[in-house]
Design an enzyme around this catalytic site. Structure first.
Site, PDB file in Angstrom:
ATOM      1  N   CYS A 259      -1.356  -9.962   2.743  1.00  0.00           N
ATOM      2  CA  CYS A 259      -2.626 -10.690   2.869  1.00  0.00           C
ATOM      3  C   CYS A 259      -2.480 -12.150   3.288  1.00  0.00           C
ATOM      4  O   CYS A 259      -2.888 -12.520   4.384  1.00  0.00           O
ATOM      5  CB  CYS A 259      -3.380 -10.612   1.554  1.00  0.00           C
TER       6      CYS A 259
HETATM    7  N1  LIG Z   1      -2.425  -5.013  -0.819  1.00  0.00           N
HETATM    8  C1  LIG Z   1      -3.275  -5.942  -1.240  1.00  0.00           C
HETATM    9  O1  LIG Z   1      -3.010  -6.647  -2.203  1.00  0.00           O
HETATM   10  C2  LIG Z   1      -4.612  -6.142  -0.550  1.00  0.00           C
HETATM   11  C3  LIG Z   1      -5.580  -6.929  -1.187  1.00  0.00           C
HETATM   12  C4  LIG Z   1      -6.790  -7.129  -0.587  1.00  0.00           C
HETATM   13  C5  LIG Z   1      -7.033  -6.567   0.670  1.00  0.00           C
HETATM   14  N2  LIG Z   1      -6.071  -5.819   1.298  1.00  0.00           N
HETATM   15  C6  LIG Z   1      -6.403  -5.239   2.600  1.00  0.00           C
HETATM   16  O2  LIG Z   1      -6.666  -3.858   2.411  1.00  0.00           O
HETATM   17  C7  LIG Z   1      -6.218  -3.100   3.547  1.00  0.00           C
HETATM   18  C8  LIG Z   1      -5.242  -2.022   3.099  1.00  0.00           C
HETATM   19  O3  LIG Z   1      -4.099  -2.660   2.542  1.00  0.00           O
HETATM   20  P1  LIG Z   1      -3.057  -1.893   1.620  1.00  0.00           P
HETATM   21  O4  LIG Z   1      -2.200  -2.936   1.012  1.00  0.00           O
HETATM   22  O5  LIG Z   1      -3.764  -0.926   0.739  1.00  0.00           O
HETATM   23  O6  LIG Z   1      -2.233  -1.074   2.725  1.00  0.00           O
HETATM   24  P2  LIG Z   1      -1.188   0.088   2.451  1.00  0.00           P
HETATM   25  O7  LIG Z   1      -0.240   0.061   3.592  1.00  0.00           O
HETATM   26  O8  LIG Z   1      -0.662   0.023   1.065  1.00  0.00           O
HETATM   27  O9  LIG Z   1      -2.066   1.414   2.536  1.00  0.00           O
HETATM   28  C9  LIG Z   1      -2.694   1.835   3.686  1.00  0.00           C
HETATM   29  C10 LIG Z   1      -2.652   3.357   3.726  1.00  0.00           C
HETATM   30  O10 LIG Z   1      -3.395   3.773   4.875  1.00  0.00           O
HETATM   31  C11 LIG Z   1      -2.752   4.908   5.429  1.00  0.00           C
HETATM   32  N3  LIG Z   1      -3.221   5.039   6.809  1.00  0.00           N
HETATM   33  C12 LIG Z   1      -2.919   4.279   7.876  1.00  0.00           C
HETATM   34  N4  LIG Z   1      -3.640   4.666   8.942  1.00  0.00           N
HETATM   35  C13 LIG Z   1      -4.420   5.679   8.528  1.00  0.00           C
HETATM   36  C14 LIG Z   1      -5.387   6.488   9.163  1.00  0.00           C
HETATM   37  N5  LIG Z   1      -5.727   6.311  10.442  1.00  0.00           N
HETATM   38  N6  LIG Z   1      -5.971   7.465   8.446  1.00  0.00           N
HETATM   39  C15 LIG Z   1      -5.642   7.656   7.133  1.00  0.00           C
HETATM   40  N7  LIG Z   1      -4.747   6.901   6.477  1.00  0.00           N
HETATM   41  C16 LIG Z   1      -4.148   5.927   7.167  1.00  0.00           C
HETATM   42  C17 LIG Z   1      -1.280   4.608   5.253  1.00  0.00           C
HETATM   43  O11 LIG Z   1      -0.507   5.780   5.283  1.00  0.00           O
HETATM   44  C18 LIG Z   1      -1.266   3.941   3.879  1.00  0.00           C
HETATM   45  O12 LIG Z   1      -1.050   4.861   2.849  1.00  0.00           O
HETATM   46  C19 LIG Z   1      -5.631  -4.122   4.506  1.00  0.00           C
HETATM   47  O13 LIG Z   1      -6.606  -4.525   5.413  1.00  0.00           O
HETATM   48  C20 LIG Z   1      -5.270  -5.278   3.600  1.00  0.00           C
HETATM   49  O14 LIG Z   1      -5.262  -6.516   4.287  1.00  0.00           O
HETATM   50  C21 LIG Z   1      -4.872  -5.579   0.699  1.00  0.00           C
END
Ligand SMILES: NC(=O)c1ccc[n+]([C@@H]2O[C@H](COP(=O)([O-])OP(=O)(O)OC[C@H]3O[C@@H](n4cnc5c(N)ncnc54)[C@H](O)[C@@H]3O)[C@@H](O)[C@H]2O)c1
Length: 422
Positions: A259
């Site tokens: 992030c």
């Molecule tokens: N990790 C954090 O602390 C956090 C906090 C706030 C916001 N975010 C935001 O949330 C979003 C997700 O982050 P995250 O950390 O959960 O990511 P992550 O990589 O942990 O999880 C994303 C998941 O999406 C899956 N994926 C990717 N493309 C896909 C598709 N087309 N169809 C289905 N599944 C798919 C991946 O396999 C993965 O399991 C990002 O935009 C991030 O910036 C993350």
């Protein structure tokens, strides 16, 4: 009501579990087969989500996972929680959102609510998601509903979780906001509706840009204090006693995670198309991204004081996750620091209770067992201050400790150990 959640990562899994705990039927969709299998077998791979909760919800039929998007046909709402990284040229990579929306487009039906949760630049929901869904002929605000609701989850936070962290929601139309609020009421205690999807997108970017810039200021303060031989940690601790008008931020070895280092660049990228330079973001990014080099230069000086060179020195990196008490190594400054030290000829080991093995420098390193002692290392470098680290034996055995987090605060080093702070 059936809810689909696309992307079962750090954001999507806790959200799915919270909806399922509230009694909704949740189907998680992920392209990673191992995650789908884990969930269906009742196993959690996210530290903050206990496997017991997943197991119970799966057994009750409240939660399941699949990689088959056709479940969207029976879903009343879908939340998109896919990654939004940067490309190699540091531009937003929204390909995961596009791919998820392309699948939703195939199964969009009357009454369906679509909520984008992935952090992204202002305008994504209106300019990228809406036109694709509208191609189906269905009308937003009448036939289907579309909103943006940023995710604020803070992995490793013991106090704030999906349920008790207020959630901002901005719909494309007022009815879209209403529908999204009605959905999230099941899983989140406090909802904060705003007037548009773009405003909601901007809220998230403000929050993380605020952090990135203030950490950048703290990092620059550390460099200035270094020149002036002042203890930056002492300065911030004392400033923190001011009961108003000051909020403490601390320096560190650099930004990490999915992030803070990335999100502000989504905003500055968007502004480029208006011929506007986001100066605070550029400056903070510049300072923060140079911190690993600053750390390595300080380690070099500390070894030099011991008549040693980095080349050939045995260095133990304590903590490689990007922040305390998490297992996530994405964008972790430890990786840059290991790379820079290795380039200078250091022999590296790492210890991190949350990271059993680490792929770095085209090889896989395994977690060093601290029970074997640290006396053999020329320098122990604390990059991530996991609560599980017991620094007493480290102080007793190490010759030199470089502490990038002030993790040894309040602990007295014996005469045999020199502690150098960032
Ligand atoms: N990790 C954090 O602390 C956090 C906090 C706030 C916001 N975010 C935001 O949330 C979003 C997700 O982050 P995250 O950390 O959960 O990511 P992550 O990589 O942990 O999880 C994303 C998941 O999406 C899956 N994926 C990717 N493309 C896909 C598709 N087309 N169809 C289905 N599944 C798919 C991946 O396999 C993965 O399991 C990002 O935009 C991030 O910036 C993350």
């Amino acid at each position: 009501m059936q809810i689909a959640v696309i992307g079962l990562g750090y954001v999507g899994l806790p959200l799915s579990v919270e909806f399922a705990k509230a009694g909704l039927k949740v189907v998680g969709i992920d392209l990673t087969e191992s995650k789908v299998n884990d969930i269906n077998s009742g196993v959690s791979y996210v530290l903050d989500v206990p496997s017991a909760h997943v197991k119970e919800l799966v057994a009750k039929g409240q939660l399941s996972a699949t990689s088959d998007f056709s479940v969207l046909l029976q879903s009343d709402a879908v939340c998109i929680c896919v990654p939004t990284p940067l490309t190699k040229t540091m531009d937003p990579d929204i390909s995961f959102i596009v791919s998820a929306v392309t699948e939703i487009q195939k199964y969009l039906h009357k009454g369906m609510l679509v909520v984008l949760e992935s952090t992204t630049y202002p305008g994504t929901t209106d300019e990228l998601v809406l036109p694709r869904l509208a191609e189906t002929g269905l009308k937003v605000g009448e036939d289907f509903f579309l909103a943006f609701s940023p995710e604020r989850v803070d992995p490793g936070n013991q106090k704030f979780n999906t349920r008790n962290t207020p959630k901002v929601i901005g719909g494309v139309t007022p009815l879209c906001t209403e529908k999204a609020v009605a959905l999230y009421k099941h899983a989140v205690d406090t909802l904060v509706p705003v007037s548009s999807a773009s405003a909601a997108e901007m809220v998230k970017l403000l929050e993380n840009t605020f952090r990135a810039i203030n950490i950048g200021l703290a990092n620059e303060l550390a460099i200035m204090c270094d020149h002036l031989s002042i203890d930056v940690w002492e300065v911030i601790e004392a400033a923190k006693t001011k009961p108003f008008g000051f909020m403490p931020f601390f320096p560190g070895p650099g930004l990490g995670g999915h992030c803070i280092p990335i999100d502000p660049l989504y905003l500055s990228w968007k502004l480029k198309s208006y011929n506007y330079t986001a100066r605070f973001i550029e400056l903070a990014t510049n300072i923060n991204s140079k911190m690993p080099e600053h750390v390595v230069s300080k380690i070099n000086d500390a070894l030099n004081d011991d008549r040693k060179s980095v080349k050939g020195s045995k260095i133990l990196i304590m903590g490689v996750a990007y922040k305390r008490d998490v297992s996530d190594v994405r964008e972790s400054p430890a990786l840059d620091i290991i790379g820079l030290l290795h380039k200078r000829g250091a022999i590296i080991d790492y210890a991190d209770p949350y990271v059993p093995s680490l792929h770095v420098l085209n090889q896989t390193l395994s977690n060093y067992d601290l029970a074997k002692g640290v006396g053999q290392f020329d320098c122990v470098v604390v990059i991530t201050d996991h609560a599980a680290f017991d620094f007493k034996p480290i102080l007793a055995q190490a010759k030199l400790i470089f502490d990038a987090r002030n993790a040894l605060k309040g602990q007295k080093a014996p005469a045999t150990c020199r502690v150098v702070k960032l």
